[in-house]
Scaffold this motif. Structure first.
Motif, PDB file in Angstrom:
ATOM      1  N   ASN A 134     160.413 -10.133   2.130  1.00  0.00           N
ATOM      2  CA  ASN A 134     159.674  -8.539   2.218  1.00  0.00           C
ATOM      3  C   ASN A 134     159.144  -7.384   0.952  1.00  0.00           C
ATOM      4  O   ASN A 134     158.352  -7.098   1.348  1.00  0.00           O
ATOM      5  CB  ASN A 134     161.399  -7.194   1.791  1.00  0.00           C
ATOM      6  CG  ASN A 134     162.185  -8.199   0.534  1.00  0.00           C
ATOM      7  OD1 ASN A 134     161.366  -8.001  -0.777  1.00  0.00           O
ATOM      8  ND2 ASN A 134     163.119  -8.276   0.724  1.00  0.00           N
TER       9      ASN A 134
ATOM     10  N   ARG B  99     154.032 -10.344   2.620  1.00  0.00           N
ATOM     11  CA  ARG B  99     153.346  -9.842   4.496  1.00  0.00           C
ATOM     12  C   ARG B  99     152.022  -9.294   4.652  1.00  0.00           C
ATOM     13  O   ARG B  99     151.519 -10.096   5.651  1.00  0.00           O
ATOM     14  CB  ARG B  99     154.092  -8.596   4.087  1.00  0.00           C
ATOM     15  CG  ARG B  99     155.912  -8.658   5.023  1.00  0.00           C
ATOM     16  CD  ARG B  99     156.725  -8.216   5.179  1.00  0.00           C
ATOM     17  NE  ARG B  99     156.429  -6.535   6.049  1.00  0.00           N
ATOM     18  CZ  ARG B  99     157.252  -5.295   6.061  1.00  0.00           C
ATOM     19  NH1 ARG B  99     157.681  -4.568   5.429  1.00  0.00           N
ATOM     20  NH2 ARG B  99     157.417  -4.628   6.990  1.00  0.00           N
TER      21      ARG B  99
ATOM     22  N   PRO C 206     160.268  -1.542  -1.674  1.00  0.00           N
ATOM     23  CA  PRO C 206     159.359  -0.618  -0.314  1.00  0.00           C
ATOM     24  C   PRO C 206     158.600   0.280  -0.271  1.00  0.00           C
ATOM     25  O   PRO C 206     158.485   0.780  -1.222  1.00  0.00           O
ATOM     26  CB  PRO C 206     161.082   0.131   0.217  1.00  0.00           C
ATOM     27  CG  PRO C 206     161.426   0.167  -1.604  1.00  0.00           C
ATOM     28  CD  PRO C 206     161.078  -1.319  -2.085  1.00  0.00           C
TER      29      PRO C 206
ATOM     30  N   GLU D  29     158.462 -10.467  12.640  1.00  0.00           N
ATOM     31  CA  GLU D  29     158.494 -10.482  11.354  1.00  0.00           C
ATOM     32  C   GLU D  29     160.361 -10.193  12.181  1.00  0.00           C
ATOM     33  O   GLU D  29     160.836 -10.139  13.267  1.00  0.00           O
ATOM     34  CB  GLU D  29     158.532  -8.995  10.869  1.00  0.00           C
ATOM     35  CG  GLU D  29     156.972  -9.495  10.154  1.00  0.00           C
ATOM     36  CD  GLU D  29     156.795  -8.103   9.559  1.00  0.00           C
ATOM     37  OE1 GLU D  29     157.292  -7.242   9.560  1.00  0.00           O
ATOM     38  OE2 GLU D  29     155.774  -7.855   8.470  1.00  0.00           O
TER      39      GLU D  29
ATOM     40  N   LEU E 190     162.884  -6.414   8.420  1.00  0.00           N
ATOM     41  CA  LEU E 190     162.369  -6.006   8.035  1.00  0.00           C
ATOM     42  C   LEU E 190     161.602  -4.299   8.497  1.00  0.00           C
ATOM     43  O   LEU E 190     160.200  -3.607   8.631  1.00  0.00           O
ATOM     44  CB  LEU E 190     160.605  -7.218   7.380  1.00  0.00           C
ATOM     45  CG  LEU E 190     161.179  -7.599   7.248  1.00  0.00           C
ATOM     46  CD1 LEU E 190     159.965  -8.939   6.527  1.00  0.00           C
ATOM     47  CD2 LEU E 190     161.586  -7.510   5.327  1.00  0.00           C
TER      48      LEU E 190
ATOM     49  N   PRO F 188     165.904  -5.733  -0.417  1.00  0.00           N
ATOM     50  CA  PRO F 188     164.618  -5.276  -0.076  1.00  0.00           C
ATOM     51  C   PRO F 188     164.659  -3.578  -1.191  1.00  0.00           C
ATOM     52  O   PRO F 188     163.842  -3.132  -1.200  1.00  0.00           O
ATOM     53  CB  PRO F 188     164.699  -4.623   1.592  1.00  0.00           C
ATOM     54  CG  PRO F 188     165.196  -5.460   2.095  1.00  0.00           C
ATOM     55  CD  PRO F 188     166.673  -5.627   1.292  1.00  0.00           C
TER      56      PRO F 188
END
Lengths: 227, 832
Positions: free
Chosen positions: B161, B166, B512, B183, B187, B64
Motif C-alpha cells: 500500500n 505502487r 493513505p 492490484e 487497495l 494501510p
C-alpha cells in the motif's frame, strides 16, 4: 503519599482494545494458546467487559476496560497467607511473584476477577524473548499475576526525577494502556494532587466505581456514558 | 545445495517444543533449537549488551492506516511501540495491532532466505537458493520476453500500500511493456459514489469532529476503513464534553459492531437496503422542504425536471423520489419502521451541520455503488459539500514523477495488448479487471497467456471467493514469483519465494493518499537492520529493472535513493511542513487566523534530517478546493442525474453483442444484474441484492466485517492478536457466528456450541454467539480467520468465511460483494 488512580471515560472509550494490546506488550503477558484459553486460562491484566442491555431491537452494547482497581481497601491482600500481595506505600496493590505459593485465595477474594493464574511456564518462541520488555520479569508457573499500574515505570520516573533534582510530574508516570488509548478515554495520575487531571475528573457527576457497596474503594473511577 | 523442507508442525508439537525452550528461558538461558533458529548476532546483543534505551519514530505498516509510531529499542532491538504524539493521523494513539509488530519482525515462520520450489507446485517442498541465483532466475525469464516484444506475458499482482511502491510497480510494468498490472482488493478506493455525482475518483472525507448529526449507513469507521485510528480520534473529539449540545451518531446496520456499540442509536436494517432508506430520508427532506434550495439551484444538476438536447423530458430526482420512495414502501424494503424513517429525515434536515456517511456494510454488496450514491446525495441535498461538519476531499500531496520512459516501438506494441481477463465475465463500468477474472482467463484459454507472474505482498488465494481458479492459474503459469514474508496460501503455490523486509526493517513512504482531511506523508525507516537474508520489494524491482529494462530507466542506487528523491520533491515544492510538536489543533487554528507561514529549512539535508527524526510531513491548510476541481462532470455541477454513468454505460455497451443499441444496452445491464431502466437507472435508486442461493434452500443472509485485531487476516501471524481476537466478547483463537436469539431458537442453535454454516459455495464450522444486537435472519462473521498456511500461529485457527461467500461483485465498481450471500445453519451433532 500519592494515591495513584485511573479515570476511564466511557463516553470516549470505544472498546477498541488498544489498551489490552499495549499492556500485554509492556508487561510481557504470556499467550496460552487455543485449548487453554477455551477453558478460561487466558491471562489479561487489562481486560474488556461486554455489557449488553435490552432486547432486539432496543439494544445497547458497551465495552468497559477493566484493569486491577488497586483498591484502597483490597480484599485480596487480606487473604494472602504469605503476604505475596500487599498494598505498598505508593498505594498500589503489589504482587511479589517469588513469594506466591499459588493458593489462589486472592483470586477468589477479588470481587472484580482481575487476577490470573499461571498454569504453565510462559510459552513463547525463543525469537519473541528478545522483544520482551527487560523492565518486567517473566512470571513462572504456579503464581498469580495482575495489573501493576505499570509500577516499573513509576520506579523509572522517580529515579529520573531524582536525577534531575525535581519533583515528579504528571506526565512522568503514565501506564502503557493510557499511552496507547487512541481516544484519550484513559486518564492517569494522583488522586490527591489537585494539579492532576484525575483529581478534577473523579469529582465529575458522571463518576462511579464498580460495586461501590462492597467498600473496597477502587482507585479506578469510571465516567458513565451520557445518553 | 542445502535442501530445506518447510515443516508444517502441528500445534500440539509446537507447544511441546515451545514449552521446552520457554522452560530454559525462565532459567535465564536461551536454548538453541533447530526448529527456531535465531540469528546469532541478535541473540548476542540481547544477552550481552548494556541495555541502552533509544526511541525511533517510524510509521506502522500493519494496515494501510499509516499511524506514526515511536519504537522503544533496548540495545537496538525493538521491544515496545507507542503512538507518535506529533503524527497528525493518530496523535499518539494506536490500535491493538501496532503493539504486536515485533511478533511479525521476529516471527519464527518468516521466510529467512530465497526459496525455490522442489517437486510439484503446491506440495510445499523448497530448497534454499542465494539471492544471486534467485534474481538471475528472474532476469532470465524477463529478458527473452522483453527482447521478443512479449512483455505483455509478464503480470503483476501488487498488494503493497505504499504510494511510492505502487508508483514504482506501475512504472516497472510499463517499462517492461505489460498492461497486466493488478492490484489487491485491499487497495480499492471507496470512490464510486463521488465518481457518479462529481466525475472524480476520490474518497470523501467526513468532518466528523465538527458535525452535530452523523447518519452512518453501515460504515464501521472505528474498526475498518482507511484509517481507524484517525476516526477514533475524531470520535473522541465528538465525545469531549462541551457547552453546546452533544453530537448524535446514528448507526444504520444489520448488526451492532464496534462503531454501532458506540453510536447513540442503532437502526437495524435489512442488508443491502441502505440506499432505499436514504431515498426514504430524501423523501422526507423533500416533502418537508428541509433541503438546501440555494445549493441545489446553484450547484446541482438533475434535481428538478429538465429537457435534454434531444428535447426529451426527464423527471429529475425530486419527482422520482416522491413517486417511488414514500416511507411506507421504504419501510417494506428496509424493515425500518415508517415512524423511524420520518424521524431520521426530520432530524437530518434540522440538525446542522449534519453528514451522511457510507462504507463497509453498504459498500461491499452487489448494489454497493447505487446504495452509496443514494447516501452521498443526501449530503448534496443539505448542501454540506466542502462545509464545516460535512464533506471534504483530501488535498493532493506535492507531485512526484518518475522519469519519462522512452519506449521502443516493440514495447509500445506490447503495452497495447488488452489486459488479460478483460474478456472474461461481465465488463465492469468503472472498476478494473479483477484478479479472479485474470485467473479465469488463464485457465480457460489454452495459450500461454502469461509466462511470468510476480505477486507482491498479496494473498489472493486466502482472500478471494474464487480460490480454486486462482490456484489453478498459479499452477498453469510457468513462473510465479512471490515477494512476501510468509509461506502463505498463495506463496505455497508459487515457484520462487523472495523474502522481503518487515516494515520495521525498511525505508518507505507510507500513508493513505485520501480519506484524511489534510495531505500528509509518513516516513518508514529501519529501526533494526534486517535480521534475515531478506530484501526490500522495491529493491528487487529496481535491480531487475536495471538488468531487464535498462539502467538508464532506473537511475537510483536503491529504493532508499528513490525515497530520498520523493522527500526532495517535497522540499522543493515548499508546501507544508515537517510534523512537529506544535501541530496541535489550537496552533493550527491560530495559524489559520494569522496566516500560514511555511517552516523554512536551510538545505534539503536539514529538512530531511528533521523529517526522518520526527517521522513525517503534512500540509494542514484549509482543504477547501475549487468547484471546478471537485465537480468534473459534463455539466460542471453535482449531478443527481449522472451523465458520467450515462457516458460510461454507452461506451461499455458498444462491445456487447446485440443487433440494436437498445438490445446491447439491455444485455449489458442484465449481465450486471441491474434491473432499473431509463431515467431510473441514471438516478440514485435501490437495486435488489443478488445471490445465487435460492431463498427456500438458504433462508439466511451472511454479513461480514473485519476486526481491529486481525484486519483481512494479517493479524493471524501474531499469537497475541489471536489470543485477543475477540477480546471484547471473550473469544480467543477462534471464529464465531453472531445470530439473533429468535433465529437461533428457530434452528436449534445453542450459545457457545458449534454450528455449521452452509452456502452454495461450501460449508464451515464456527462457534455460535447468541446476540440480541443483530437482526433476525442474519448470520454475521469476521473475516481473516481460518488460514491453511500462515505459520504455526495462524494455521488452522477458526474458519475462513470467504469459503462461503459467493464470488459476486458490485455492478459498477468491481468491489467484492462480501455481504449478502444466502446461507443456512444447522447444529453440529456431536457424539451419540
Amino acid at each position: 503519599m500519592p494515591s495513584w488512580g485511573m479515570v476511564i471515560d466511557l463516553n470516549k472509550c470505544t472498546g477498541c482494545a488498544a489498551c489490552v494490546s499495549a499492556c500485554r506488550s509492556e508487561n510481557n503477558v504470556p499467550n496460552v494458546g487455543p485449548e487453554e484459553s477455551q477453558i478460561g486460562r487466558a491471562l489479561f491484566w487489562m481486560d474488556i467487559v461486554e455489557v449488553v442491555e435490552g432486547e432486539y431491537p432496543d439494544v445497547r452494547v458497551q465495552y468497559i476496560p477493566r484493569p486491577c482497581f488497586h483498591c484502597e481497601n483490597p480484599p485480596c491482600t487480606k487473604v494472602c497467607p504469605v503476604r505475596s500481595t500487599y498494598k505498598n506505600n505508593e498505594g498500589l496493590v503489589a504482587q511479589i511473584y517469588h513469594r506466591c505459593i499459588g493458593c489462589r485465595y486472592c483470586m477468589v477474594a477479588c470481587p472484580y476477577t482481575v487476577k490470573s493464574f499461571n498454569w504453565y511456564e510462559p510459552e513463547r518462541p525463543e525469537e519473541f524473548l528478545q522483544t520482551c520488555n527487560p523492565d518486567v520479569s517473566l512470571r513462572m508457573k504456579g503464581v498469580v499475576e495482575k495489573c501493576s499500574f505499570c509500577s516499573h515505570r513509576l520506579q523509572h520516573a522517580r529515579e529520573q526525577a531524582k536525577f534531575e533534582s525535581r519533583a515528579l510530574k504528571e506526565a512522568d508516570y503514565q501506564p502503557a494502556c493510557k499511552e496507547a488509548c487512541p481516544t484519550s478515554a484513559i486518564v492517569f495520575g494522583d488522586f490527591e494532587n489537585e494539579n492532576h487531571e484525575v483529581y478534577r475528573l473523579k469529582k465529575s457527576n458522571r463518576a462511579f466505581r464498580m460495586q461501590e457497596d462492597l467498600g473496597t474503594e477502587p482507585k479506578v473511577v469510571y465516567l458513565s456514558r451520557e445518553d | 545445495m542445502k535442501k530445506n523442507k518447510i515443516h508444517y508442525i502441528t500445534r500440539r508439537n509446537f507447544l511441546k517444543l515451545a514449552g521446552l525452550t520457554a522452560g530454559g528461558a525462565t532459567a535465564g538461558h536461551f536454548l538453541f533449537s533447530d526448529l527456531m533458529a535465531v540469528p546469532q548476532k541478535v541473540l548476542e546483543k540481547a544477552t550481552r549488551s548494556i541495555g541502552k534505551e533509544t526511541w525511533v519514530n517510524t510509521v506502522c505498516g500493519q494496515c494501510p492506516g499509516g499511524c506514526g509510531i515511536s519504537v522503544r529499542r533496548i540495545d537496538g532491538i525493538p521491544v515496545y511501540i507507542k503512538g507518535n504524539p506529533m503524527f497528525p493521523v493518530n496523535r499518539g494513539g494506536v490500535c491493538p495491532m501496532a503493539h504486536t509488530s515485533m511478533e511479525v519482525l521476529f516471527n519464527p515462520d518468516r521466510v529467512k532466505n530465497p526459496l525455490k520450489r522442489l517437486g510439484t507446485k503446491g506440495r510445499g517442498d523448497w530448497e534454499d537458493v542465494s539471492w544471486e541465483q534467485a534474481l538471475n532466475s528472474l532476469s532470465e525469464k524477463l529478458q527473452p520476453l522483453i527482447s521478443k516484444g512479449e512483455g505483455y506475458k509478464i503480470a503483476m499482482i501488487n498488494g503493497d500500500n505504499s504510494p511510492l511502491m505502487r508508483a514504482l510497480s506501475q512504472y516497472w510494468m510499463k517499462g517492461i511493456g505489460s498492461p497486466n498490472y493488478f492490484e489487491d482488493e485491499n487497495l480499492l478506493e471507496n470512490s464510486t459514489a463521488v465518481q457518479l455525482s462529481q466525475g472524480i475518483k476520490d474518497t470523501p472525507v467526513y468532518d466528523l469532529a465538527n458535525s452535530k448529526y452523523i447518519l452512518n449507513f453501515g460504515s464501521n469507521f472505528l474498526e475498518e476503513g482507511l484509517s481507524p485510528v484517525y476516526y477514533q480520534q475524531l470520535y473522541s473529539h465528538l465525545r469531549t464534553p462541551r457547552r453546546e449540545k452533544k453530537a448524535v451518531l446514528v448507526q444504520i446496520d444489520s448488526q451492532i459492531n464496534l462503531t454501532g456499540s458506540n453510536a447513540d442509536r442503532w437502526i437495524p436494517i435489512h442488508p443491502g437496503t441502505h440506499g432505499a432508506l436514504s431515498l426514504g430520508i430524501a423523501y422526507i427532506l423533500i416533502v418537508n422542504e428541509l433541503y438546501d434550495k440555494d445549493f441545489i439551484q446553484k450547484n446541482t444538476f438533475g434535481f428538478s425536471p429538465f429537457k435534454d438536447k434531444n428535447n426529451r423530458e426527464h423527471m429529475g430526482f425530486e419527482s422520482f423520489v416522491k413517486s417511488n420512495y414514500y416511507p411506507e414502501k421504504v419501510a417494506e424494503i428496509t424493515g425500518v419502521p415508517t415512524e423511524m424513517i420520518i424521524l431520521l429525515g426530520k432530524e437530518f434536515g434540522t440538525h446542522k451541520p449534519a453528514v451522511a456517511i457510507s462504507d463497509d456494510a453498504s459498500r461491499y454488496t452487489t448494489n454497493g455503488s447505487f446504495s452509496q450514491w443514494a447516501v452521498y446525495c443526501l449530503n448534496a441535498m443539505i448542501g454540506n459539500i466542502q462545509k464545516k461538519g460535512g464533506i471534504y476531499f483530501t488535498p493532493p500531496t506535492p507531485e512526484f514523477h518518475l522519469p519519462e520512459l522512452s519506449l521502443d516501438k516493440q514495447t509500445q506494441k506490447s503495452l497495447s495488448h488488452p489486459k488479460v481477463g478483460s474478456e472474461i465475465g461481465v465488463p465492469s463500468i468503472f472498476g478494473d479487471v479483477t484478479i479472479d477474472q485474470f485467473a479465469e482467463a488463464i485457465i480457460s484459454i489454452d495459450d500461454d497467456l502469461i509466462d511470468t507472474l510476480i505477486i507482491v505482498d498479496s494473498n489472493p488465494i486466502f482472500n478471494s471467493r474464487n480460490k480454486e481458479a486462482i490456484r489453478q492459474a498459479l499452477h498453469k503459469i510457468k513462473n510465479v514469483i512471490y515477494l512476501g514474508m510468509f509461506v502463505d496460501e498463495t506463496a505455497k503455490h508459487c515457484d520462487y519465494i523472495f523474502p522481503v523486509h518487515s516494515y520495521l526493517e525498511k525505508m518507505d513512504i507510507s500513508g493513505p493518499k485520501s480519506g484524511l482531511i489534510f495531505s500528509h506523508i509518513g516516513l518508514q525507516r529501519p529501526v533494526i537492520s534486517p535480521i534475515f537474508d531478506t530484501k526490500q520489494a522495491g529493491d528487487i524491482l529496481i535491480e531487475s529493472g536495471k538488468s531487464a529494462i535498462g539502467s538508464q530507466h532506473f537511475p537510483w542506487k536503491s529504493y532508499k535513493d528513490l525515497v530520498r528523491k520523493r522527500l526532495e520533491s517535497l522540499y522543493k515544492s515548499g508546501e507544508g511542513a515537517v510534523i512537529s510538536k506544535s501541530s496541535d489543533p489550537e496552533w493550527i487554528e491560530y495559524l489559520k487566523v494569522r496566516g500560514w507561514k511555511v517552516q523554512q529549512y536551510e538545505t534539503f539535508k536539514s529538512f530531511q534530517k528533521l523529517l526522518v527524526k520526527n517521522g513525517g510531513w503534512w500540509n494542514p491548510i484549509d482543504p477547501t478546493r475549487l468547484k471546478k476541481e471537485i465537480f468534473q462532470t459534463k455539466t460542471g455541477k453535482f449531478e443527481f442525474y449522472s451523465t458520467t454513468l450515462e457516458k460510461a454505460l454507452g461506451e461499455k455497451a458498444i462491445n456487447v453483442e446485440g443487433s440494436t443499441s437498445q438490445e446491447k444496452h439491455n444485455r449489458l445491464l442484465s449481465s450486471l444484474h441491474i434491473s432499473a431502466r431509463g431515467d431510473d437507472l441514471l438516478l440514485p435508486h435501490h437495486e435488489i441484492l443478488y445471490s445465487f442461493g435460492r431463498p427456500e434452500e438458504f433462508p439466511l443472509l451472511l454479513t461480514v466485517s473485519q476486526l481491529l485485531t486481525n484486519r483481512d487476516g494479517k493479524g493471524a501471524s501474531q499469537p497475541s492478536m489471536m489470543e485477543m481476537v475477540g477480546i471484547q466478547i471473550g473469544k480467543h483463537w477462534k471464529s464465531w457466528i453472531e445470530i439473533n436469539p429468535d433465529t437461533a431458537r428457530e434452528y436449534g442453535l445453542r450459545d457457545n456450541k458449534l454450528a455449521w454454516v452452509e452456502s452454495s459455495n461450501g460449508r464451515i464450522q464456527a462457534e455460535v454467539r447468541i446476540f440480541p444486537g443483530i437482526r433476525p435472519g442474519i448470520i454475521h462473521m469476521a473475516l481473516g480467520m481460518g488460514h491453511t498456511s500462515y505459520g504455526r500461529f495462524g494455521t488452522g485457527i477458526g474458519a475462513n468465511v470467504t469459503d462461503l461467500i459467493e464470488n459476486n461483485y458490485d455492478s459498477l465498481s468491481n468491489t467484492p460483494a462480501l455481504n449478502g450471500t444466502r446461507v443456512k445453519v444447522s447444529r453440529v451433532l456431536t457424539g451419540v
